[in-house]
Scaffold this motif. Structure first.
Motif, PDB file in Angstrom:
ATOM      1  N   ALA A 291       0.959  -1.183  -0.056  1.00 24.57           N
ATOM      2  CA  ALA A 291       0.134  -0.046  -0.251  1.00 24.57           C
ATOM      3  C   ALA A 291       0.796   1.331   0.153  1.00 24.57           C
ATOM      4  N   SER A 292       0.143   2.451  -0.238  1.00 24.33           N
ATOM      5  CA  SER A 292       1.090   3.462  -0.213  1.00 24.33           C
ATOM      6  C   SER A 292       0.288   4.635   0.907  1.00 24.33           C
ATOM      7  N   TRP A 293       1.044   5.366   1.321  1.00 25.10           N
ATOM      8  CA  TRP A 293       0.573   6.478   2.404  1.00 25.10           C
ATOM      9  C   TRP A 293      -0.893   6.890   2.080  1.00 25.10           C
TER      10      TRP A 293
ATOM     11  N   TRP B 130      -5.706   8.636   7.320  1.00 28.42           N
ATOM     12  CA  TRP B 130      -4.945   9.042   8.635  1.00 28.42           C
ATOM     13  C   TRP B 130      -5.588   9.604   9.745  1.00 28.42           C
ATOM     14  N   GLN B 131      -5.500   9.180  10.715  1.00 28.02           N
ATOM     15  CA  GLN B 131      -5.962   9.910  11.979  1.00 28.02           C
ATOM     16  C   GLN B 131      -4.974  10.278  12.751  1.00 28.02           C
ATOM     17  N   ILE B 132      -5.094  11.633  13.285  1.00 23.91           N
ATOM     18  CA  ILE B 132      -4.107  12.390  14.122  1.00 23.91           C
ATOM     19  C   ILE B 132      -4.527  12.659  15.473  1.00 23.91           C
TER      20      ILE B 132
ATOM     21  N   LEU C 222       9.248   5.376   7.149  1.00 19.78           N
ATOM     22  CA  LEU C 222       8.273   6.007   7.827  1.00 19.78           C
ATOM     23  C   LEU C 222       8.663   7.217   8.468  1.00 19.78           C
ATOM     24  N   ASP C 223       9.833   7.825   8.251  1.00 18.37           N
ATOM     25  CA  ASP C 223      10.311   9.150   8.904  1.00 18.37           C
ATOM     26  C   ASP C 223      10.456   9.950   7.833  1.00 18.37           C
ATOM     27  N   GLU C 224      10.373   9.640   6.513  1.00 18.78           N
ATOM     28  CA  GLU C 224      10.639  10.745   5.790  1.00 18.78           C
ATOM     29  C   GLU C 224       9.872  11.957   5.775  1.00 18.78           C
ATOM     30  N   TRP C 225       8.621  11.856   6.266  1.00 23.44           N
ATOM     31  CA  TRP C 225       7.702  13.044   6.416  1.00 23.44           C
ATOM     32  C   TRP C 225       8.423  14.023   7.312  1.00 23.44           C
ATOM     33  N   VAL C 226       8.941  13.432   8.579  1.00 25.84           N
ATOM     34  CA  VAL C 226       9.325  14.422   9.287  1.00 25.84           C
ATOM     35  C   VAL C 226      10.641  14.883   8.913  1.00 25.84           C
ATOM     36  N   LEU C 227      11.573  14.245   8.264  1.00 30.40           N
ATOM     37  CA  LEU C 227      12.816  14.883   7.514  1.00 30.40           C
ATOM     38  C   LEU C 227      12.314  16.204   6.781  1.00 30.40           C
TER      39      LEU C 227
ATOM     40  N   VAL D 260      -0.084  16.203   6.781  1.00 32.32           N
ATOM     41  CA  VAL D 260      -1.321  16.230   6.389  1.00 32.32           C
ATOM     42  C   VAL D 260      -1.108  16.636   4.860  1.00 32.32           C
ATOM     43  N   ALA D 261      -0.186  17.627   4.498  1.00 33.79           N
ATOM     44  CA  ALA D 261       0.177  17.954   3.188  1.00 33.79           C
ATOM     45  C   ALA D 261       0.603  16.793   2.265  1.00 33.79           C
ATOM     46  N   LEU D 262       1.413  15.872   2.976  1.00 31.82           N
ATOM     47  CA  LEU D 262       1.941  14.923   2.087  1.00 31.82           C
ATOM     48  C   LEU D 262       0.960  13.502   2.149  1.00 31.82           C
ATOM     49  N   HIS D 263       0.222  13.250   3.175  1.00 29.06           N
ATOM     50  CA  HIS D 263      -0.437  12.083   3.390  1.00 29.06           C
ATOM     51  C   HIS D 263      -1.851  12.412   3.672  1.00 29.06           C
ATOM     52  N   GLY D 264      -2.325  13.384   4.117  1.00 28.70           N
ATOM     53  CA  GLY D 264      -3.871  13.546   4.558  1.00 28.70           C
ATOM     54  C   GLY D 264      -3.985  13.331   5.830  1.00 28.70           C
ATOM     55  N   GLY D 265      -4.962  13.566   6.461  1.00 34.08           N
ATOM     56  CA  GLY D 265      -5.040  13.330   7.905  1.00 34.08           C
ATOM     57  C   GLY D 265      -6.303  14.126   8.619  1.00 34.08           C
TER      58      GLY D 265
END
Length: 349
Positions: free
Chosen positions: A94-96, A101-103, A209-214, A313-318
């Protein structure tokens, strides 16, 4: 079959292929990478064409490397990244964006409850009663969190921990000990279905899994990068570290603690950080071992968290969410019966 893989710090690689009699056919590699000469793309596709479905990532990467001309230039990707993408296509990973996604960014919790929530929410995702979730932790009290397999007596000075009012707990994931105080760290957890990391090695899944935080840290002006296996770092020093646990429910727990404004002197009083480990990290003293986010951004902790959430959220939604009453009740019971007990804490004395 379709697979995608965003190379940490690099470009997106896409693989489309079919399976015919157990062989990879009609292979098409694409992406926003750079490649010279153009004809090398045909060489890459040809190298993968006809490989057995069971080919490992190492075997696929070796085939691609062998087929590339000596003057080939791959920018933003590599034979290894191509191999990961192909394996993800075969596994139908699957992809992100496949998930809603829930935050969660809730109230401060005590250390044992934080760890219990991690286990309960990960299992809920695996059992299908909760959607994949990102949770930002808020700490109610100072804590030392040791890894599942660490020796309590080797890692923690319990007398000093008690003196400073620091609760000592053991998490279910491996890795090293962490020292946190309210407002001194940024901790988050991802509770993800196993399908999201299909085709990735255990090591590759950390950076994935941490690419978004980078991306979020780079947007704040920090030249952040991943240092294998599980460190988030910068030219100024280490920022934080990640740990994972794969549960029987099929879900993956991935959690990260990054230092915002750490009391390094207190840390070395409550943790027994050995000289050998510090030397391995390339640092001369424990006081300089973790570089706080505050010194590199000049922003408040909440401003850093807001940027992280905006980036995710911009990358994966939420969508904003909360821990349900049922989940909270399960976590309270687990905190009392497991994470608050001396038996669990001393499972490795």
């Amino acid at each position: 079959m379709h697979g995608e893989y965003k190379v940490p710090g690099g470009k997106l690689v896409v693989a489309d292929l079919e399976l015919t009699d157990g062989k990879l056919t009609n292979v098409r590699i694409a992406g926003d990478f750079f490649l010279e000469p153009d004809s090398a793309l045909d060489d890459i596709n040809g190298a993968i064409e006809g490989l057995p479905r069971e080919s490992t990532a190492e075997e696929i990467a070796a085939a691609v490397q062998a087929a590339l001309p000596s003057d080939a230039q791959l920018l933003g990707f590599s034979p290894e990244a191509i191999a990961v993408t192909v394996r993800r296509a075969i596994a139908q990973a699957a992809s992100w964006r496949d998930y809603d996604w829930q935050i969660i960014h809730g109230e401060p919790q005590h250390p044992a409850m934080q760890l219990a929530l991690d286990e309960v929410l990960t299992n809920a995702v695996g059992e299908g009663t909760r959607k994949p979730t990102l949770r930002i932790w808020e700490w109610a009290s100072p804590a030392i969190i040791i890894g599942s397999f660490q020796s309590l007596r080797n890692e923690v000075d319990r007398a000093n921990a008690e003196k400073y009012g620091v609760t000592v707990v053991r998490r279910i994931s491996g890795g090293g000990a962490m020292f946190v105080e309210p407002e001194s760290a940024i901790t988050y957890s991802l509770y993800v279905p196993g399908e999201l990391v299909q085709g990735l090695s255990f090591a590759d899944s950390y950076a994935f899994l941490d690419e978004w935080v980078l991306d979020a840290l780079k947007a704040l002006g920090i030249d952040a990068f991943y240092k294998p296996l599980n460190d988030i770092s910068s030219p100024a020093g280490k920022i934080g570290g990640a740990a994972q646990k794969r549960l029987g429910s099929g879900a993956v727990l991935h959690h990260v603690t990054m230092s915002y404004d750490m009391d390094a002197e207190k840390m070395v009083r409550v943790l027994r950080i050995g000289r050998e480990k510090l030397s391995d990290k390339g640092t001369a003293s424990a006081q300089k071992r973790v570089d706080p986010l505050r010194s590199q951004t000049g922003l408040s902790r909440q401003e850093v968290i807001s940027k992280m959430l905006d980036t995710f959220v911009a990358l994966h939604g939420g969508t904003r969410s909360e821990v349900t009453p049922e989940e909270y009740a399960k976590a309270e019971q687990l905190a009392a019966e497991k994470f608050s007990t001396e038996a669990w804490l001393k499972r490795v004395p």
